[in-house]
Design a protein around this motif. Structure first.
Motif, PDB file in Angstrom:
ATOM      1  N   LEU A  26      44.728  30.317  44.292  1.00 26.76           N
ATOM      2  CA  LEU A  26      45.275  31.599  43.839  1.00 26.76           C
ATOM      3  C   LEU A  26      45.917  31.518  42.461  1.00 26.76           C
ATOM      4  O   LEU A  26      46.042  32.526  41.763  1.00 26.76           O
ATOM      5  CB  LEU A  26      46.309  32.099  44.848  1.00 26.76           C
ATOM      6  CG  LEU A  26      45.747  32.710  46.141  1.00 26.76           C
ATOM      7  CD1 LEU A  26      46.828  32.788  47.208  1.00 26.76           C
ATOM      8  CD2 LEU A  26      45.161  34.086  45.862  1.00 26.76           C
ATOM      9  N   THR A  27      46.348  30.324  42.045  1.00 26.47           N
ATOM     10  CA  THR A  27      47.015  30.191  40.739  1.00 26.47           C
ATOM     11  C   THR A  27      46.032  30.094  39.582  1.00 26.47           C
ATOM     12  O   THR A  27      46.430  30.220  38.426  1.00 26.47           O
ATOM     13  CB  THR A  27      47.905  28.932  40.716  1.00 26.47           C
ATOM     14  OG1 THR A  27      47.080  27.747  40.778  1.00 26.47           O
ATOM     15  CG2 THR A  27      48.886  28.921  41.872  1.00 26.47           C
ATOM     16  N   THR A  28      44.757  29.886  39.880  1.00 25.12           N
ATOM     17  CA  THR A  28      43.777  29.620  38.822  1.00 25.12           C
ATOM     18  C   THR A  28      43.644  30.774  37.847  1.00 25.12           C
ATOM     19  O   THR A  28      43.757  30.589  36.623  1.00 25.12           O
ATOM     20  CB  THR A  28      42.404  29.294  39.441  1.00 25.12           C
ATOM     21  OG1 THR A  28      42.523  28.157  40.293  1.00 25.12           O
ATOM     22  CG2 THR A  28      41.388  28.993  38.340  1.00 25.12           C
ATOM     23  N   GLN A  29      43.384  31.993  38.359  1.00 22.68           N
ATOM     24  CA  GLN A  29      43.143  33.116  37.449  1.00 22.68           C
ATOM     25  C   GLN A  29      44.385  33.542  36.667  1.00 22.68           C
ATOM     26  O   GLN A  29      44.293  33.776  35.454  1.00 22.68           O
ATOM     27  CB  GLN A  29      42.538  34.291  38.237  1.00 22.68           C
ATOM     28  CG  GLN A  29      41.148  33.995  38.786  1.00 22.68           C
ATOM     29  CD  GLN A  29      40.228  33.369  37.760  1.00 22.68           C
ATOM     30  OE1 GLN A  29      40.202  33.760  36.594  1.00 22.68           O
ATOM     31  NE2 GLN A  29      39.459  32.381  38.185  1.00 22.68           N
ATOM     32  N   ILE A  65      39.283  40.374  45.452  1.00 23.07           N
ATOM     33  CA  ILE A  65      38.319  40.851  46.452  1.00 23.07           C
ATOM     34  C   ILE A  65      38.155  39.802  47.547  1.00 23.07           C
ATOM     35  O   ILE A  65      38.169  40.112  48.748  1.00 23.07           O
ATOM     36  CB  ILE A  65      36.956  41.150  45.780  1.00 23.07           C
ATOM     37  CG1 ILE A  65      37.064  42.415  44.914  1.00 23.07           C
ATOM     38  CG2 ILE A  65      35.858  41.314  46.830  1.00 23.07           C
ATOM     39  CD1 ILE A  65      35.875  42.640  44.000  1.00 23.07           C
ATOM     40  N   VAL A  66      38.033  38.535  47.132  1.00 23.03           N
ATOM     41  CA  VAL A  66      37.843  37.450  48.101  1.00 23.03           C
ATOM     42  C   VAL A  66      39.140  37.173  48.869  1.00 23.03           C
ATOM     43  O   VAL A  66      39.114  36.918  50.073  1.00 23.03           O
ATOM     44  CB  VAL A  66      37.347  36.173  47.397  1.00 23.03           C
ATOM     45  CG1 VAL A  66      37.236  35.021  48.394  1.00 23.03           C
ATOM     46  CG2 VAL A  66      35.993  36.422  46.732  1.00 23.03           C
ATOM     47  N   ALA A  67      40.288  37.224  48.169  1.00 22.71           N
ATOM     48  CA  ALA A  67      41.571  36.924  48.813  1.00 22.71           C
ATOM     49  C   ALA A  67      41.842  37.863  49.977  1.00 22.71           C
ATOM     50  O   ALA A  67      42.436  37.468  50.988  1.00 22.71           O
ATOM     51  CB  ALA A  67      42.707  37.009  47.793  1.00 22.71           C
ATOM     52  N   ASN A  68      41.397  39.100  49.848  1.00 20.30           N
ATOM     53  CA  ASN A  68      41.634  40.083  50.913  1.00 20.30           C
ATOM     54  C   ASN A  68      40.770  39.854  52.148  1.00 20.30           C
ATOM     55  O   ASN A  68      40.929  40.536  53.157  1.00 20.30           O
ATOM     56  CB  ASN A  68      41.407  41.501  50.367  1.00 20.30           C
ATOM     57  CG  ASN A  68      42.550  41.952  49.465  1.00 20.30           C
ATOM     58  OD1 ASN A  68      43.703  41.633  49.721  1.00 20.30           O
ATOM     59  ND2 ASN A  68      42.218  42.664  48.403  1.00 20.30           N
ATOM     60  N   LEU A  69      39.857  38.891  52.064  1.00 19.85           N
ATOM     61  CA  LEU A  69      39.060  38.535  53.237  1.00 19.85           C
ATOM     62  C   LEU A  69      39.833  37.618  54.182  1.00 19.85           C
ATOM     63  O   LEU A  69      39.388  37.360  55.301  1.00 19.85           O
ATOM     64  CB  LEU A  69      37.758  37.839  52.802  1.00 19.85           C
ATOM     65  CG  LEU A  69      36.733  38.706  52.060  1.00 19.85           C
ATOM     66  CD1 LEU A  69      35.616  37.833  51.511  1.00 19.85           C
ATOM     67  CD2 LEU A  69      36.173  39.782  52.978  1.00 19.85           C
ATOM     68  N   GLY A  70      40.979  37.086  53.695  1.00 11.92           N
ATOM     69  CA  GLY A  70      41.793  36.219  54.532  1.00 11.92           C
ATOM     70  C   GLY A  70      41.819  34.785  54.038  1.00 11.92           C
ATOM     71  O   GLY A  70      41.012  34.380  53.187  1.00 11.92           O
ATOM     72  N   GLY A  75      46.911  38.657  45.265  1.00 12.20           N
ATOM     73  CA  GLY A  75      46.437  38.636  46.647  1.00 12.20           C
ATOM     74  C   GLY A  75      47.002  37.530  47.507  1.00 12.20           C
ATOM     75  O   GLY A  75      46.463  37.254  48.583  1.00 12.20           O
ATOM     76  N   ALA A  76      48.096  36.877  47.057  1.00 13.70           N
ATOM     77  CA  ALA A  76      48.709  35.823  47.873  1.00 13.70           C
ATOM     78  C   ALA A  76      49.187  36.402  49.196  1.00 13.70           C
ATOM     79  O   ALA A  76      49.786  37.475  49.239  1.00 13.70           O
ATOM     80  CB  ALA A  76      49.879  35.190  47.114  1.00 13.70           C
TER      81      ALA A  76
END
Length: 465
Positions: free
Chosen positions: A69-72, A281-286, A138-139
Protein backbone atom coordinates in the motif's frame (compact mmCIF):
# COMPACT_ATOMS: atom_id res chain seq x y z
CA UNK A 1 23.34 -14.87 -35.29
CA UNK A 2 24.60 -11.49 -34.02
CA UNK A 3 25.35 -10.40 -37.60
CA UNK A 4 21.75 -11.10 -38.61
CA UNK A 5 19.99 -9.62 -35.57
CA UNK A 6 22.15 -6.49 -35.36
CA UNK A 7 22.86 -5.83 -39.05
CA UNK A 8 23.18 -1.99 -39.05
CA UNK A 9 21.53 -1.56 -42.44
CA UNK A 10 18.50 -3.60 -41.40
CA UNK A 11 18.30 -1.67 -38.13
CA UNK A 12 18.50 1.62 -40.03
CA UNK A 13 15.69 0.67 -42.40
CA UNK A 14 14.54 3.54 -44.63
CA UNK A 15 16.25 6.23 -42.54
CA UNK A 16 18.94 8.25 -44.32
CA UNK A 17 22.50 7.11 -43.61
CA UNK A 18 24.56 10.15 -42.57
CA UNK A 19 28.00 8.53 -42.46
CA UNK A 20 29.70 5.15 -42.08
CA UNK A 21 27.91 2.66 -39.86
CA UNK A 22 29.67 0.37 -37.38
CA UNK A 23 29.44 -3.37 -37.99
CA UNK A 24 26.95 -5.62 -36.21
CA UNK A 25 29.52 -6.86 -33.69
CA UNK A 26 30.40 -3.30 -32.67
CA UNK A 27 26.74 -2.35 -32.29
CA UNK A 28 26.10 -5.43 -30.17
CA UNK A 29 29.15 -4.89 -27.94
CA UNK A 30 28.51 -1.19 -27.36
CA UNK A 31 24.84 -1.73 -26.58
CA UNK A 32 25.57 -4.62 -24.22
CA UNK A 33 28.45 -2.78 -22.49
CA UNK A 34 26.15 0.09 -21.53
CA UNK A 35 23.04 -2.01 -21.01
CA UNK A 36 24.20 -4.97 -18.91
CA UNK A 37 25.07 -3.00 -15.73
CA UNK A 38 21.73 -1.16 -15.94
CA UNK A 39 19.84 -4.40 -16.57
CA UNK A 40 21.62 -6.16 -13.70
CA UNK A 41 21.02 -3.17 -11.41
CA UNK A 42 17.29 -3.05 -12.17
CA UNK A 43 17.02 -6.82 -11.88
CA UNK A 44 18.73 -6.84 -8.48
CA UNK A 45 16.48 -4.06 -7.21
CA UNK A 46 13.41 -6.07 -8.23
CA UNK A 47 14.82 -9.29 -6.75
CA UNK A 48 15.56 -7.56 -3.45
CA UNK A 49 11.99 -6.20 -3.41
CA UNK A 50 10.83 -9.77 -3.92
CA UNK A 51 13.10 -11.01 -1.10
CA UNK A 52 11.84 -8.15 1.11
CA UNK A 53 8.29 -9.34 0.63
CA UNK A 54 9.22 -12.99 1.19
CA UNK A 55 10.89 -12.03 4.50
CA UNK A 56 7.99 -9.81 5.51
CA UNK A 57 5.49 -12.54 4.57
CA UNK A 58 6.63 -14.46 7.66
CA UNK A 59 4.66 -11.84 9.64
CA UNK A 60 1.43 -12.67 7.81
CA UNK A 61 -0.63 -11.63 4.79
CA UNK A 62 -1.39 -8.24 6.36
CA UNK A 63 2.31 -7.30 6.28
CA UNK A 64 2.63 -7.97 2.53
CA UNK A 65 -0.45 -5.83 1.88
CA UNK A 66 0.73 -3.07 4.25
CA UNK A 67 4.05 -2.57 2.47
CA UNK A 68 2.37 -2.83 -0.92
CA UNK A 69 0.00 0.00 0.00
CA UNK A 70 2.93 2.39 0.54
CA UNK A 71 4.31 1.96 -2.99
CA UNK A 72 2.09 4.38 -4.91
CA UNK A 73 2.03 7.25 -2.37
CA UNK A 74 5.81 6.95 -2.07
CA UNK A 75 6.33 7.24 -5.81
CA UNK A 76 3.75 10.02 -5.99
CA UNK A 77 6.11 12.13 -3.88
CA UNK A 78 9.15 10.85 -5.79
CA UNK A 79 7.60 11.85 -9.14
CA UNK A 80 9.33 15.22 -9.47
CA UNK A 81 12.79 13.83 -8.69
CA UNK A 82 12.28 10.86 -11.02
CA UNK A 83 11.18 13.27 -13.76
CA UNK A 84 14.20 15.49 -13.26
CA UNK A 85 16.46 12.43 -13.35
CA UNK A 86 15.20 11.49 -16.82
CA UNK A 87 15.83 15.06 -17.99
CA UNK A 88 19.26 15.01 -16.33
CA UNK A 89 20.30 11.78 -18.08
CA UNK A 90 19.11 13.07 -21.47
CA UNK A 91 20.86 16.44 -21.11
CA UNK A 92 24.13 14.99 -19.83
CA UNK A 93 24.12 12.44 -22.67
CA UNK A 94 23.51 15.19 -25.22
CA UNK A 95 26.33 17.33 -23.80
CA UNK A 96 28.64 14.31 -23.79
CA UNK A 97 27.85 13.75 -27.46
CA UNK A 98 28.67 17.42 -28.12
CA UNK A 99 31.99 17.01 -26.22
CA UNK A 100 30.86 19.72 -23.78
CA UNK A 101 32.24 18.46 -20.46
CA UNK A 102 31.79 21.81 -18.74
CA UNK A 103 28.17 21.95 -19.85
CA UNK A 104 27.51 18.42 -18.59
CA UNK A 105 28.89 19.26 -15.14
CA UNK A 106 26.91 22.49 -15.07
CA UNK A 107 23.70 20.54 -15.68
CA UNK A 108 24.54 18.17 -12.81
CA UNK A 109 25.22 21.04 -10.41
CA UNK A 110 21.87 22.69 -11.15
CA UNK A 111 20.06 19.39 -10.72
CA UNK A 112 21.73 18.68 -7.37
CA UNK A 113 20.85 22.10 -5.94
CA UNK A 114 17.23 21.81 -7.03
CA UNK A 115 16.99 18.21 -5.79
CA UNK A 116 18.15 19.06 -2.26
CA UNK A 117 15.38 21.66 -1.92
CA UNK A 118 12.70 19.36 -3.30
CA UNK A 119 13.75 16.38 -1.18
CA UNK A 120 13.58 18.42 2.04
CA UNK A 121 9.97 19.39 1.26
CA UNK A 122 9.02 15.82 0.28
CA UNK A 123 10.41 14.35 3.48
CA UNK A 124 8.49 16.70 5.78
CA UNK A 125 5.13 16.69 3.99
CA UNK A 126 4.94 12.94 3.34
CA UNK A 127 5.86 12.07 6.92
CA UNK A 128 3.32 14.43 8.48
CA UNK A 129 0.41 13.29 6.28
CA UNK A 130 1.25 9.57 6.21
CA UNK A 131 -1.93 8.24 7.86
CA UNK A 132 -4.60 10.17 5.91
CA UNK A 133 -2.74 9.48 2.67
CA UNK A 134 -2.60 5.72 3.25
CA UNK A 135 -6.25 5.63 4.35
CA UNK A 136 -7.14 7.36 1.10
CA UNK A 137 -5.15 4.70 -0.78
CA UNK A 138 -7.38 1.98 0.61
CA UNK A 139 -5.58 0.78 3.76
CA UNK A 140 -7.82 -1.52 5.79
CA UNK A 141 -8.11 -1.76 9.59
CA UNK A 142 -5.58 -4.60 9.71
CA UNK A 143 -3.01 -2.85 7.51
CA UNK A 144 -3.15 0.87 8.34
CA UNK A 145 -0.89 0.89 11.43
CA UNK A 146 1.99 -1.19 9.98
CA UNK A 147 1.68 0.69 6.67
CA UNK A 148 2.02 4.05 8.46
CA UNK A 149 5.01 2.82 10.47
CA UNK A 150 6.80 1.59 7.35
CA UNK A 151 5.95 4.65 5.26
CA UNK A 152 7.03 7.21 7.86
CA UNK A 153 10.45 5.63 8.33
CA UNK A 154 11.06 5.36 4.57
CA UNK A 155 9.97 8.93 3.83
CA UNK A 156 11.66 10.55 6.82
CA UNK A 157 15.02 9.35 5.48
CA UNK A 158 14.26 9.47 1.76
CA UNK A 159 17.06 12.03 1.20
CA UNK A 160 19.68 9.29 0.90
CA UNK A 161 17.75 7.29 -1.68
CA UNK A 162 16.71 10.26 -3.80
CA UNK A 163 20.09 12.01 -3.73
CA UNK A 164 21.75 8.77 -4.84
CA UNK A 165 19.21 8.45 -7.66
CA UNK A 166 20.09 11.95 -8.94
CA UNK A 167 23.83 11.27 -9.06
CA UNK A 168 23.32 7.86 -10.66
CA UNK A 169 21.06 9.40 -13.32
CA UNK A 170 23.86 11.81 -14.22
CA UNK A 171 26.40 8.99 -14.50
CA UNK A 172 24.05 6.97 -16.69
CA UNK A 173 23.85 9.92 -19.05
CA UNK A 174 27.57 9.59 -19.85
CA UNK A 175 27.26 5.82 -20.13
CA UNK A 176 28.78 4.99 -16.73
CA UNK A 177 26.06 2.54 -15.82
CA UNK A 178 28.44 0.37 -13.77
CA UNK A 179 28.50 3.01 -11.01
CA UNK A 180 24.75 2.72 -10.41
CA UNK A 181 25.04 -1.06 -10.59
CA UNK A 182 27.74 -1.19 -7.89
CA UNK A 183 25.80 1.27 -5.78
CA UNK A 184 22.67 -0.84 -5.85
CA UNK A 185 24.44 -4.17 -5.35
CA UNK A 186 26.02 -2.96 -2.11
CA UNK A 187 22.82 -1.22 -1.02
CA UNK A 188 20.76 -4.34 -1.67
CA UNK A 189 23.17 -6.62 0.21
CA UNK A 190 22.96 -4.34 3.25
CA UNK A 191 19.17 -4.23 2.92
CA UNK A 192 18.81 -8.02 2.87
CA UNK A 193 21.22 -8.54 5.80
CA UNK A 194 19.40 -6.07 8.03
CA UNK A 195 16.03 -7.45 6.92
CA UNK A 196 17.12 -10.80 8.32
CA UNK A 197 18.41 -9.20 11.51
CA UNK A 198 15.55 -6.80 12.22
CA UNK A 199 12.27 -8.25 10.90
CA UNK A 200 12.14 -11.33 13.12
CA UNK A 201 15.05 -10.50 15.42
CA UNK A 202 18.13 -12.63 14.77
CA UNK A 203 21.58 -12.67 16.44
CA UNK A 204 20.23 -10.71 19.38
CA UNK A 205 18.74 -7.86 17.34
CA UNK A 206 15.20 -6.70 18.24
CA UNK A 207 12.27 -8.15 16.29
CA UNK A 208 10.82 -4.98 14.75
CA UNK A 209 8.59 -6.53 12.09
CA UNK A 210 7.55 -4.11 9.35
CA UNK A 211 9.53 -1.31 11.01
CA UNK A 212 12.64 -3.49 10.75
CA UNK A 213 12.12 -3.85 6.98
CA UNK A 214 11.90 -0.05 6.67
CA UNK A 215 15.07 0.51 8.73
CA UNK A 216 16.94 -2.04 6.61
CA UNK A 217 15.91 -0.17 3.45
CA UNK A 218 17.12 3.13 4.92
CA UNK A 219 20.49 1.66 5.91
CA UNK A 220 20.95 0.35 2.39
CA UNK A 221 20.12 3.75 0.90
CA UNK A 222 22.64 5.49 3.19
CA UNK A 223 25.37 3.24 1.81
CA UNK A 224 24.16 3.88 -1.75
CA UNK A 225 24.28 7.63 -1.23
CA UNK A 226 27.87 7.50 0.04
CA UNK A 227 29.02 5.46 -2.98
CA UNK A 228 27.20 7.70 -5.47
CA UNK A 229 28.73 10.80 -3.89
CA UNK A 230 32.19 9.25 -4.10
CA UNK A 231 31.68 8.68 -7.84
CA UNK A 232 31.69 12.41 -8.59
CA UNK A 233 34.73 13.04 -6.38
CA UNK A 234 37.10 10.90 -8.47
CA UNK A 235 39.56 13.22 -10.28
CA UNK A 236 39.44 11.21 -13.52
CA UNK A 237 35.65 11.12 -13.73
CA UNK A 238 33.89 12.88 -16.63
CA UNK A 239 31.50 14.24 -14.01
CA UNK A 240 33.55 15.76 -11.21
CA UNK A 241 32.51 17.86 -8.23
CA UNK A 242 35.54 20.12 -8.78
CA UNK A 243 34.25 21.03 -12.25
CA UNK A 244 30.81 22.01 -10.95
CA UNK A 245 31.76 25.65 -10.52
CA UNK A 246 30.05 28.90 -11.34
CA UNK A 247 26.65 30.26 -10.40
CA UNK A 248 24.27 28.21 -8.29
CA UNK A 249 21.62 28.77 -10.97
CA UNK A 250 22.29 29.19 -14.67
CA UNK A 251 19.34 30.45 -16.71
CA UNK A 252 19.94 28.43 -19.89
CA UNK A 253 20.64 25.22 -17.99
CA UNK A 254 17.61 25.66 -15.75
CA UNK A 255 15.45 26.29 -18.81
CA UNK A 256 16.64 23.07 -20.47
CA UNK A 257 16.12 21.07 -17.28
CA UNK A 258 12.68 22.58 -16.73
CA UNK A 259 11.63 21.95 -20.32
CA UNK A 260 12.43 18.24 -20.23
CA UNK A 261 11.38 17.76 -16.60
CA UNK A 262 7.98 19.29 -17.35
CA UNK A 263 7.16 16.67 -19.96
CA UNK A 264 8.47 13.81 -17.86
CA UNK A 265 6.66 15.11 -14.77
CA UNK A 266 3.44 15.03 -16.74
CA UNK A 267 4.16 11.38 -17.49
CA UNK A 268 5.01 10.62 -13.86
CA UNK A 269 1.87 12.32 -12.54
CA UNK A 270 -0.23 10.31 -14.98
CA UNK A 271 1.59 7.19 -13.79
CA UNK A 272 0.98 7.99 -10.15
CA UNK A 273 -2.67 8.88 -10.69
CA UNK A 274 -3.34 5.79 -12.81
CA UNK A 275 -1.39 3.43 -10.58
CA UNK A 276 -2.98 4.90 -7.45
CA UNK A 277 -6.47 4.46 -8.86
CA UNK A 278 -5.52 0.94 -9.91
CA UNK A 279 -4.16 0.13 -6.43
CA UNK A 280 -7.32 1.48 -4.80
CA UNK A 281 -9.49 -0.66 -7.10
CA UNK A 282 -7.54 -3.76 -6.05
CA UNK A 283 -7.32 -2.76 -2.36
CA UNK A 284 -11.11 -2.71 -2.13
CA UNK A 285 -11.18 -6.39 -3.06
CA UNK A 286 -9.81 -7.17 0.41
CA UNK A 287 -6.51 -8.07 2.06
CA UNK A 288 -6.22 -11.55 0.52
CA UNK A 289 -6.74 -10.27 -3.02
CA UNK A 290 -4.34 -7.40 -2.42
CA UNK A 291 -1.67 -9.75 -1.07
CA UNK A 292 -2.11 -11.93 -4.19
CA UNK A 293 -1.83 -8.83 -6.32
CA UNK A 294 1.27 -7.58 -4.50
CA UNK A 295 3.14 -10.84 -5.09
CA UNK A 296 2.27 -10.62 -8.81
CA UNK A 297 3.44 -7.00 -8.86
CA UNK A 298 6.81 -8.14 -7.54
CA UNK A 299 7.01 -10.56 -10.47
CA UNK A 300 5.98 -7.77 -12.84
CA UNK A 301 8.74 -5.58 -11.43
CA UNK A 302 11.23 -8.25 -12.51
CA UNK A 303 10.02 -8.00 -16.11
CA UNK A 304 10.01 -4.21 -15.85
CA UNK A 305 13.60 -4.38 -14.61
CA UNK A 306 14.82 -5.82 -17.90
CA UNK A 307 12.94 -3.21 -19.91
CA UNK A 308 14.11 -0.43 -17.61
CA UNK A 309 17.74 -1.56 -17.88
CA UNK A 310 17.68 -1.42 -21.67
CA UNK A 311 15.70 1.83 -21.44
CA UNK A 312 18.58 3.38 -19.46
CA UNK A 313 20.96 2.27 -22.20
CA UNK A 314 18.69 3.69 -24.91
CA UNK A 315 18.50 7.09 -23.18
CA UNK A 316 22.30 7.27 -23.11
CA UNK A 317 22.95 5.89 -26.62
CA UNK A 318 20.22 7.92 -28.33
CA UNK A 319 21.18 11.11 -26.47
CA UNK A 320 24.90 10.84 -27.18
CA UNK A 321 24.42 10.06 -30.87
CA UNK A 322 21.96 12.91 -31.35
CA UNK A 323 24.48 15.20 -29.63
CA UNK A 324 27.08 14.00 -32.14
CA UNK A 325 24.65 14.83 -35.00
CA UNK A 326 24.18 11.14 -35.87
CA UNK A 327 20.43 10.63 -35.83
CA UNK A 328 20.95 7.52 -37.98
CA UNK A 329 23.05 5.89 -35.26
CA UNK A 330 20.54 6.99 -32.62
CA UNK A 331 17.91 4.92 -34.43
CA UNK A 332 20.27 1.98 -34.94
CA UNK A 333 21.15 1.77 -31.25
CA UNK A 334 17.54 2.35 -30.20
CA UNK A 335 16.35 -0.65 -32.22
CA UNK A 336 19.32 -2.71 -31.01
CA UNK A 337 18.14 -2.11 -27.44
CA UNK A 338 14.61 -3.15 -28.41
CA UNK A 339 15.83 -6.40 -29.99
CA UNK A 340 17.89 -7.32 -26.95
CA UNK A 341 14.85 -6.58 -24.79
CA UNK A 342 12.70 -8.96 -26.83
CA UNK A 343 15.24 -11.76 -26.38
CA UNK A 344 15.07 -11.27 -22.61
CA UNK A 345 11.27 -11.14 -22.77
CA UNK A 346 11.16 -14.63 -24.30
CA UNK A 347 13.54 -15.99 -21.64
CA UNK A 348 11.59 -14.40 -18.80
CA UNK A 349 8.28 -15.60 -20.18
CA UNK A 350 9.57 -19.18 -20.19
CA UNK A 351 10.81 -18.74 -16.62
CA UNK A 352 7.36 -17.72 -15.41
CA UNK A 353 5.73 -20.58 -17.33
CA UNK A 354 7.75 -23.11 -15.35
CA UNK A 355 8.27 -21.33 -12.02
CA UNK A 356 5.40 -18.84 -11.64
CA UNK A 357 3.37 -21.02 -9.30
CA UNK A 358 6.49 -21.86 -7.29
CA UNK A 359 7.11 -18.15 -6.64
CA UNK A 360 3.72 -17.89 -4.93
CA UNK A 361 4.54 -20.95 -2.83
CA UNK A 362 7.57 -19.05 -1.46
CA UNK A 363 5.22 -16.47 0.04
CA UNK A 364 2.33 -18.51 1.34
CA UNK A 365 0.71 -21.93 1.62
CA UNK A 366 -2.80 -20.47 1.26
CA UNK A 367 -4.33 -22.41 -1.71
CA UNK A 368 -6.69 -19.53 -2.55
CA UNK A 369 -3.80 -17.11 -3.03
CA UNK A 370 -1.66 -19.67 -4.92
CA UNK A 371 -4.42 -20.70 -7.35
CA UNK A 372 -5.52 -17.15 -8.10
CA UNK A 373 -1.89 -16.03 -8.36
CA UNK A 374 -1.13 -18.73 -10.92
CA UNK A 375 -3.85 -17.32 -13.19
CA UNK A 376 -2.46 -13.79 -12.74
CA UNK A 377 1.03 -15.03 -13.67
CA UNK A 378 -0.44 -16.40 -16.91
CA UNK A 379 -1.73 -12.90 -17.77
CA UNK A 380 1.62 -11.39 -16.74
CA UNK A 381 3.45 -13.62 -19.24
CA UNK A 382 1.49 -11.94 -22.03
CA UNK A 383 1.91 -8.48 -20.52
CA UNK A 384 5.69 -8.62 -20.18
CA UNK A 385 6.32 -8.79 -23.95
CA UNK A 386 4.48 -5.51 -24.52
CA UNK A 387 5.81 -3.99 -21.30
CA UNK A 388 9.49 -4.54 -22.02
CA UNK A 389 9.17 -3.29 -25.60
CA UNK A 390 7.25 -0.13 -24.74
CA UNK A 391 9.55 0.78 -21.83
CA UNK A 392 12.61 0.62 -24.10
CA UNK A 393 10.89 2.62 -26.85
CA UNK A 394 9.89 5.20 -24.27
CA UNK A 395 13.56 5.43 -23.24
CA UNK A 396 14.55 6.15 -26.84
CA UNK A 397 12.04 9.00 -27.00
CA UNK A 398 13.15 10.42 -23.64
CA UNK A 399 16.79 10.27 -24.68
CA UNK A 400 15.85 12.46 -27.64
CA UNK A 401 13.97 14.91 -25.40
CA UNK A 402 10.55 13.88 -26.72
CA UNK A 403 9.12 13.93 -23.20
CA UNK A 404 5.87 15.74 -24.04
CA UNK A 405 4.76 12.95 -26.35
CA UNK A 406 5.60 10.32 -23.73
CA UNK A 407 3.50 12.30 -21.22
CA UNK A 408 0.54 12.30 -23.62
CA UNK A 409 0.80 8.54 -24.00
CA UNK A 410 0.87 8.13 -20.21
CA UNK A 411 -2.25 10.29 -19.89
CA UNK A 412 -4.20 8.26 -22.43
CA UNK A 413 -3.03 4.83 -21.40
CA UNK A 414 -2.10 4.89 -17.70
CA UNK A 415 -4.39 7.62 -16.35
CA UNK A 416 -7.47 6.64 -18.38
CA UNK A 417 -7.31 3.18 -19.95
CA UNK A 418 -5.76 1.22 -17.07
CA UNK A 419 -8.05 2.38 -14.20
CA UNK A 420 -11.17 2.55 -16.39
CA UNK A 421 -10.81 -0.88 -17.94
CA UNK A 422 -9.64 -2.40 -14.64
CA UNK A 423 -12.69 -1.05 -12.82
CA UNK A 424 -15.13 -2.25 -15.48
CA UNK A 425 -13.59 -5.73 -15.66
CA UNK A 426 -13.15 -5.93 -11.89
CA UNK A 427 -16.58 -4.82 -10.63
CA UNK A 428 -19.40 -4.44 -13.18
CA UNK A 429 -18.28 -7.60 -15.03
CA UNK A 430 -17.40 -9.28 -11.74
CA UNK A 431 -14.01 -10.67 -12.77
CA UNK A 432 -12.30 -9.47 -9.58
CA UNK A 433 -8.50 -9.41 -9.50
CA UNK A 434 -8.29 -11.15 -12.88
CA UNK A 435 -10.25 -8.27 -14.42
CA UNK A 436 -7.84 -5.73 -12.91
CA UNK A 437 -4.90 -7.48 -14.56
CA UNK A 438 -6.67 -7.65 -17.92
CA UNK A 439 -7.04 -3.87 -17.58
CA UNK A 440 -3.27 -3.72 -17.10
CA UNK A 441 -2.78 -5.72 -20.29
CA UNK A 442 -4.91 -3.19 -22.20
CA UNK A 443 -2.72 -0.38 -20.85
CA UNK A 444 0.52 -2.06 -21.94
CA UNK A 445 -0.86 -2.82 -25.41
CA UNK A 446 -1.87 0.81 -25.88
CA UNK A 447 1.45 2.24 -24.71
CA UNK A 448 3.42 -0.12 -26.91
CA UNK A 449 1.38 0.81 -29.98
CA UNK A 450 1.61 4.58 -29.43
CA UNK A 451 5.32 4.66 -28.52
CA UNK A 452 6.28 2.40 -31.43
CA UNK A 453 4.31 4.55 -33.87
CA UNK A 454 6.13 7.67 -32.67
CA UNK A 455 9.55 6.03 -32.85
CA UNK A 456 8.96 4.86 -36.42
CA UNK A 457 7.94 8.39 -37.46
CA UNK A 458 11.43 9.74 -36.70
CA UNK A 459 10.07 13.07 -35.38
CA UNK A 460 11.94 12.56 -32.11
CA UNK A 461 15.32 12.92 -33.88
CA UNK A 462 14.62 16.58 -34.75
CA UNK A 463 14.12 17.83 -31.19
CA UNK A 464 16.64 20.38 -29.83
CA UNK A 465 17.56 20.41 -26.14
Amino acid sequence: MISKIFDPYKLLGNTEQLSDLPDAQTIFRKTVNIAWPAVLESFLVSIVALIDNIMVSSLGTYAIAAIGLTTQPKFLFFALIISMNVALSALVARRRGENDREGANRVVKQAVVIAVIIIAIISVVSTVFARPLLLFCGAQADTIDPAVDYYRIIMAFCFFQLFSMVLNAAQRGVGRTKIAMRTNIISNIINVIFNWLLINGNLGFPALGVKGAAIATVLGSVAACAISLASICHPDGYLNIHLMKGKAFDRDTIHSLAKLTGGTLGEQLCFRFGFLMFAMIVANLGTTAYATHQIAMNCMHISFAFGDGFSVASVSLVGMNLGAKRSDLAKVYGIACKRLGRIFAVALGLFFVFFGRGIYCLFTDDPEIINLGTIIIGILIIILFFQIDQVITSGCLKGAGDTKYVAKVAFISVAIIRPLFSFVFCYPLGWGLIGAWIGTLCDQLCRNLLNTTRFKSGKWSQIKI
